[in-house]
Motif scaffolding. Sequence first.
Motif, PDB file in Angstrom:
ATOM      1  N   THR A 195      -3.200  39.345 -36.339  1.00 51.18           N
ATOM      2  CA  THR A 195      -3.277  40.539 -35.505  1.00 51.18           C
ATOM      3  C   THR A 195      -4.451  40.406 -34.552  1.00 51.18           C
ATOM      4  OG1 THR A 195      -2.321  41.954 -37.225  1.00 51.18           O
ATOM      5  CG2 THR A 195      -3.546  43.043 -35.468  1.00 51.18           C
ATOM      6  N   VAL A 196      -4.142  40.505 -33.284  1.00 50.14           N
ATOM      7  CA  VAL A 196      -5.164  40.391 -32.244  1.00 50.14           C
ATOM      8  C   VAL A 196      -5.405  41.767 -31.652  1.00 50.14           C
ATOM      9  CG1 VAL A 196      -5.686  39.422 -29.976  1.00 50.14           C
ATOM     10  CG2 VAL A 196      -4.595  37.996 -31.720  1.00 50.14           C
ATOM     11  N   THR A 197      -6.654  42.189 -31.589  1.00 47.75           N
ATOM     12  CA  THR A 197      -7.025  43.487 -31.024  1.00 47.75           C
ATOM     13  C   THR A 197      -7.943  43.276 -29.832  1.00 47.75           C
ATOM     14  OG1 THR A 197      -6.881  44.526 -33.213  1.00 47.75           O
ATOM     15  CG2 THR A 197      -8.072  45.725 -31.496  1.00 47.75           C
ATOM     16  N   VAL A 198      -7.634  43.959 -28.731  1.00 49.07           N
ATOM     17  CA  VAL A 198      -8.421  43.836 -27.508  1.00 49.07           C
ATOM     18  C   VAL A 198      -9.125  45.161 -27.235  1.00 49.07           C
ATOM     19  CG1 VAL A 198      -8.354  43.440 -25.021  1.00 49.07           C
ATOM     20  CG2 VAL A 198      -6.896  42.093 -26.534  1.00 49.07           C
ATOM     21  N   ALA A 199     -10.424  45.097 -27.009  1.00 52.42           N
ATOM     22  CA  ALA A 199     -11.224  46.278 -26.693  1.00 52.42           C
ATOM     23  C   ALA A 199     -11.920  46.081 -25.360  1.00 52.42           C
ATOM     24  CB  ALA A 199     -12.254  46.543 -27.794  1.00 52.42           C
ATOM     25  N   GLY A 200     -11.994  47.139 -24.581  1.00 53.35           N
ATOM     26  CA  GLY A 200     -12.639  47.072 -23.274  1.00 53.35           C
ATOM     27  C   GLY A 200     -11.760  47.725 -22.233  1.00 53.35           C
ATOM     28  N   ALA A 201     -12.385  48.200 -21.166  1.00 51.69           N
ATOM     29  CA  ALA A 201     -11.644  48.893 -20.108  1.00 51.69           C
ATOM     30  C   ALA A 201     -12.137  48.417 -18.748  1.00 51.69           C
ATOM     31  CB  ALA A 201     -11.817  50.403 -20.237  1.00 51.69           C
ATOM     32  N   PRO A 202     -11.790  47.176 -18.368  1.00 49.90           N
ATOM     33  CA  PRO A 202     -12.237  46.672 -17.066  1.00 49.90           C
ATOM     34  C   PRO A 202     -11.602  47.435 -15.920  1.00 49.90           C
ATOM     35  CG  PRO A 202     -10.612  45.196 -18.037  1.00 49.90           C
ATOM     36  CD  PRO A 202     -10.946  46.207 -19.077  1.00 49.90           C
ATOM     37  N   LYS A 203     -12.317  47.535 -14.805  1.00 39.88           N
ATOM     38  CA  LYS A 203     -11.792  48.185 -13.618  1.00 39.88           C
ATOM     39  C   LYS A 203     -11.470  47.128 -12.570  1.00 39.88           C
ATOM     40  CE  LYS A 203     -13.996  52.706 -14.163  1.00 39.88           C
ATOM     41  NZ  LYS A 203     -14.829  53.745 -13.512  1.00 39.88           N
ATOM     42  N   ALA A 204     -10.461  47.405 -11.777  1.00 44.24           N
ATOM     43  CA  ALA A 204     -10.007  46.448 -10.778  1.00 44.24           C
ATOM     44  C   ALA A 204     -11.133  46.088  -9.818  1.00 44.24           C
ATOM     45  CB  ALA A 204      -8.829  47.021 -10.001  1.00 44.24           C
ATOM     46  N   GLY A 205     -11.298  44.794  -9.590  1.00 47.46           N
ATOM     47  CA  GLY A 205     -12.279  44.319  -8.633  1.00 47.46           C
ATOM     48  C   GLY A 205     -13.707  44.326  -9.111  1.00 47.46           C
ATOM     49  N   ALA A 206     -13.938  44.680 -10.363  1.00 51.06           N
ATOM     50  CA  ALA A 206     -15.296  44.739 -10.894  1.00 51.06           C
ATOM     51  C   ALA A 206     -15.415  43.851 -12.130  1.00 51.06           C
ATOM     52  CB  ALA A 206     -15.671  46.173 -11.252  1.00 51.06           C
ATOM     53  N   ALA A 263      -0.835  48.097 -24.691  1.00 55.31           N
ATOM     54  CA  ALA A 263      -1.218  48.244 -26.094  1.00 55.31           C
ATOM     55  C   ALA A 263      -2.536  47.516 -26.318  1.00 55.31           C
ATOM     56  CB  ALA A 263      -0.141  47.681 -27.018  1.00 55.31           C
ATOM     57  N   THR A 264      -3.200  47.848 -27.411  1.00 51.39           N
ATOM     58  CA  THR A 264      -4.480  47.204 -27.722  1.00 51.39           C
ATOM     59  C   THR A 264      -4.338  46.135 -28.799  1.00 51.39           C
ATOM     60  OG1 THR A 264      -5.000  48.935 -29.337  1.00 51.39           O
ATOM     61  CG2 THR A 264      -5.818  49.241 -27.072  1.00 51.39           C
ATOM     62  N   THR A 265      -3.163  46.035 -29.421  1.00 44.02           N
ATOM     63  CA  THR A 265      -2.968  45.041 -30.475  1.00 44.02           C
ATOM     64  C   THR A 265      -1.678  44.266 -30.262  1.00 44.02           C
ATOM     65  OG1 THR A 265      -1.788  46.566 -31.942  1.00 44.02           O
ATOM     66  CG2 THR A 265      -4.195  46.452 -32.167  1.00 44.02           C
ATOM     67  N   SER A 266      -1.661  43.057 -30.817  1.00 48.72           N
ATOM     68  CA  SER A 266      -0.481  42.208 -30.781  1.00 48.72           C
ATOM     69  C   SER A 266      -0.495  41.348 -32.039  1.00 48.72           C
ATOM     70  CB  SER A 266      -0.505  41.311 -29.538  1.00 48.72           C
ATOM     71  OG  SER A 266       0.598  40.418 -29.539  1.00 48.72           O
TER      72      SER A 266
END
Length: 304
Positions: free
Chosen positions: A202-213, A193-196
């Motif tokens: 309310t905390v919102t997380v944005a971004g799409a990190p890739k493994a190892g990068a 999920a993007t929110t908690s």
Amino acid sequence: MTRTTTTTRRTLLTAAAAAALALTLTACGSDAMSGMDHGAAPSATGHEMSGDMPGMSHGPDGMAGMPGMAHSTDGLASEQGGYRLDGTLAGNEYRFTVTGPDGKVLTAYEPEQTKEMHFYAIRSDLSGFQHLHPTRSADGTWTAPLAALQPGDWRMYASFVPGAGSGKGAGLVLSRTAAVAGQSTPEPLPAAATTSTVDGYTVTVAGAPKAGAAGELTVTVARDGQPVTDLEPYLETYAHLTAFHAGDQAFAHLHPETKVTAQGGGPALSFHAELPKPGDWRLFLQFQTGGTLHTAALTLNVAA
């Protein structure tokens, strides 16, 4: 020069070259023709044929690094670079030591985010997260008073910067497992999920990190639909973010990039993210308002 003389000289040169090659192969050993793998044969400098320079140290994966350089780690090893974690869980108290490369209990540490030791505990299903700053006695023994632990398998992490030894100044994360007796009922991992929400925030997380990068995550904090701008400094930053990988409990600390100012923090905070493995990671964001520490958790899926 006659043709006979020329032929004779060529023959002699060819024979000499063959003899030299034979001597070289004999000196190297019978494995010289199979990738020149000499095993543990010492080099001329007395170091093994591993490509090391004097003064380099090794992590458990055999990678070498210069003193003062942090080793890449997922936090799952109990020993790295000559430093070893040993601990015992008694009730809800975990007592542990770190032994240095000299075989002695380490008593010198460098503060990282205001603390000499960051200690984490989490159950194998990634529930029960705890982040503590234990106390150290004069003999180097650390004591971490934990909140009640549910039955099951736990992992205890020590994150620190040695103040002595070959790894002085290099951040390390070591861990060990501990079992809590009783009937264990695993909790299912919450879906990505993007929110908690925690304590009305309310905390919102944005971004799409890739493994190892290397990537970036942006965290936004709101309350009652309004942006929060009164975040207080906590460990020299406005939020502390750690992550644990589902399945093997690999550890990652996401470093804050937002500078602390006198005006207060928020609503948006930036973090440098390097998550080494694909799959689900459980994120724990700790932030402080009005002198109260809040911990928000959410699941982030990281692509390969």
